[in-house]
Write a protein that holds these residues in place. Structure first.
Motif, short mmCIF file in Angstrom:
data_model
loop_
_atom_site.label_atom_id
_atom_site.label_comp_id
_atom_site.label_asym_id
_atom_site.label_seq_id
_atom_site.Cartn_x
_atom_site.Cartn_y
_atom_site.Cartn_z
N PRO A 197 0.95 -1.17 0.16
CA PRO A 197 -0.13 -0.09 0.47
C PRO A 197 1.00 1.19 -0.07
O PRO A 197 1.72 0.79 0.33
CB PRO A 197 -0.97 0.20 1.23
CG PRO A 197 0.07 -0.99 1.87
CD PRO A 197 0.77 -1.65 1.55
N PRO A 198 0.40 2.61 -0.86
CA PRO A 198 1.32 3.79 -0.13
C PRO A 198 1.81 3.40 0.82
O PRO A 198 0.74 3.55 2.09
CB PRO A 198 -0.14 4.57 -1.26
CG PRO A 198 -1.34 4.26 -1.00
CD PRO A 198 -1.80 2.77 -0.90
N LEU A 199 2.73 4.46 0.54
CA LEU A 199 2.99 5.49 2.42
C LEU A 199 3.29 6.99 1.68
O LEU A 199 3.24 7.87 1.58
CB LEU A 199 4.35 5.10 2.87
CG LEU A 199 5.49 5.94 3.75
CD1 LEU A 199 4.91 5.48 4.82
CD2 LEU A 199 6.33 5.55 3.61
N VAL A 200 1.94 6.92 3.29
CA VAL A 200 2.50 9.02 2.95
C VAL A 200 3.30 9.42 4.43
O VAL A 200 2.25 8.51 5.76
CB VAL A 200 0.51 9.52 3.42
CG1 VAL A 200 0.86 10.78 2.72
CG2 VAL A 200 -0.06 9.07 1.77
N ILE A 201 4.41 10.19 4.30
CA ILE A 201 4.95 10.84 5.82
C ILE A 201 4.15 12.07 5.75
O ILE A 201 4.10 13.19 5.01
CB ILE A 201 6.14 10.73 5.72
CG1 ILE A 201 6.56 9.76 4.74
CG2 ILE A 201 6.89 11.55 7.08
CD1 ILE A 201 8.24 9.50 4.77
N ASN A 202 3.54 12.91 7.15
CA ASN A 202 3.44 13.85 7.79
C ASN A 202 4.22 14.41 9.21
O ASN A 202 4.02 13.49 9.92
CB ASN A 202 2.51 14.38 8.33
CG ASN A 202 1.34 14.09 7.08
OD1 ASN A 202 -0.06 13.44 7.11
ND2 ASN A 202 0.84 15.22 6.27
N GLY A 203 5.17 14.12 8.81
CA GLY A 203 6.93 15.22 9.87
C GLY A 203 6.58 16.00 9.37
O GLY A 203 8.30 16.06 10.76
N GLU A 204 6.35 17.03 9.73
CA GLU A 204 6.66 18.28 9.47
C GLU A 204 5.50 19.25 10.31
O GLU A 204 5.61 20.80 9.34
CB GLU A 204 5.81 18.54 7.93
CG GLU A 204 4.96 19.17 7.66
CD GLU A 204 3.46 17.82 6.93
OE1 GLU A 204 2.39 17.78 5.61
OE2 GLU A 204 3.90 16.85 7.66
#
Length: 381
Positions: A302-309
């Motif tokens: 599955p796709p990866l989404v990173i919210n580390g901002e």
């Protein structure tokens, strides 16, 4: 009996899948909570102790509650079938031996601005993907963090998360993941005291995954706090293999399932080595840990989404994310990434979700489409 003064209060999802009201109070007694017309007795989760002169209280809230309060402080109602979800992570103000972020400068540490912008959206749910406390060292003299508390104690937790997050607490229920900054050897005792979703406050290196059902969406929360970024820890292998199997079982039968964790499972050795086909039932993987926004399709996963901002000093070197091609896992297509402060607003559509990237002022800077086990992003001109 001393009368409690509420220092912080919020609604969060527990490892039992149920919403819980939490309160941090001064004084020895826990306040009463209310769900609609029912009065609920909050239980003491953690008493005062060295470094922590507050008391933490907790009580489960009925999922169908329409009005929730702790004492006279109104809290948001539990989420049901969320249409708008905000995701953020890596929010604390970093103070280390080599870096002093400007905790007193809104442009250098924007969590308070992010929190106000998120609150203004009145989302149905806010997910924090981990790393809350970065004030681990004393602020160097003449730095922009002057006067900041530091260490795993009540003052630092209030400064780095509990106080700036108050606008979010007042407007949306939360699901909070543990990050590597909340390992037991770092700020784990404070994490288990205030935010951990389990009933026990004893610090543990790993905790088992759990699921939260929100209408047609099932979120499986996975604790990756101690996973190795580089290499493989042989002691972790049996634990993570068992926990990935648990996560897979939790996702089976869901109309839609998100795997939510702190460390991106495709980019660290422990998880990549242990997961096998455990992520196949999931529609998306959400994470933090890398201090930027990133979105990528991964071959066979599955796709990866990173919210580390969310507030911590950004990772300006994209190589750690955009160079995703490790072992048998390869980025499919062109990854999207940018190192700018903000958060993600996930809105449900007929086809899936749109992900609107917002800056701390709430201004949209990019839009992604997350649907059919794929993600595609474009910048807003």
């Amino acid at each position: 009996m001393l009368i409690a003064t509420i220092l912080s209060a919020w609604l969060q999802y527990g490892a039992d899948g149920e919403p819980h009201a939490r309160a941090v109070v001064s004084g020895a007694a826990c306040p009463a909570a209310r769900a609609d017309e029912k009065l609920l007795a909050m239980e003491r989760r953690a008493a005062g102790g060295p470094g922590f002169d507050d008391v933490v209280c907790d009580v489960a809230i009925p999922k169908d509650a329409k009005r929730v309060a702790v004492d006279a402080r109104a809290l948001p109602a539990p989420a049901h079938d969320p249409r708008t979800i905000v995701v953020l992570g890596d929010t604390g103000c970093r103070i280390s031996l080599v870096l002093a972020q400007g905790c007193n400068d809104p442009s250098a540490w924007p969590l308070p601005a992010n929190a106000r912008a998120i609150a203004a959206l009145h989302p149905d749910l806010v997910i924090h993907v981990g790393d809350y406390l970065y004030r681990e060292r004393a602020c160097p003299a003449l730095s922009a963090c002057s006067g900041s508390p530091h260490g795993d104690n009540a003052f630092a937790w209030q400064a780095d998360w509990l106080r700036p997050a108050a606008p979010i607490f007042a407007n949306a229920p939360m699901l909070m993941l543990r990050g590597n900054h909340e390992e037991c050897s770092r700020n784990g005792p404070g994490w288990f005291r205030y935010l951990d979703p389990h009933a026990s406050t004893a610090c543990k290196d790993t905790t088992d995954p759990y699921a939260v059902d929100l209408g047609t969406l099932r979120i499986v929360a996975f604790d990756s706090a101690v996973a190795e970024d580089q290499g493989v820890n042989d002691d972790h292998g049996p634990i993570y293999r068992r926990q990935f199997a648990q996560a897979r079982a939790l996702a089976i039968g869901a109309s839609e399932a998100w795997f939510v964790t702190h460390r991106p499972p495709y980019t660290n050795g422990d998880e990549r080595d242990a997961m096998g086909d455990a992520l196949q039932p999931f529609d998306a993987v959400l994470s933090g840990h890398i201090h930027l926004f990133g979105a990528v399709d991964v071959d066979g996963q599955p796709p990866l989404v990173i919210n580390g901002e969310g507030g911590t000093r950004l990772d300006l070197n994209y190589a750690s994310f955009l160079g995703l091609a490790m072992g048998k896992l390869h980025a499919a297509g062109t990854p999207f990434g940018e190192a700018r402060f903000g958060f993600g607003v996930y809105r449900r559509t007929n086809a899936g979700w749109t992900v609107s990237l917002r800056d701390p002022g709430g201004v949209e800077r990019a839009v992604c489409v997350l649907a059919k086990r794929s993600v595609h992003c474009e910048r807003v001109e």
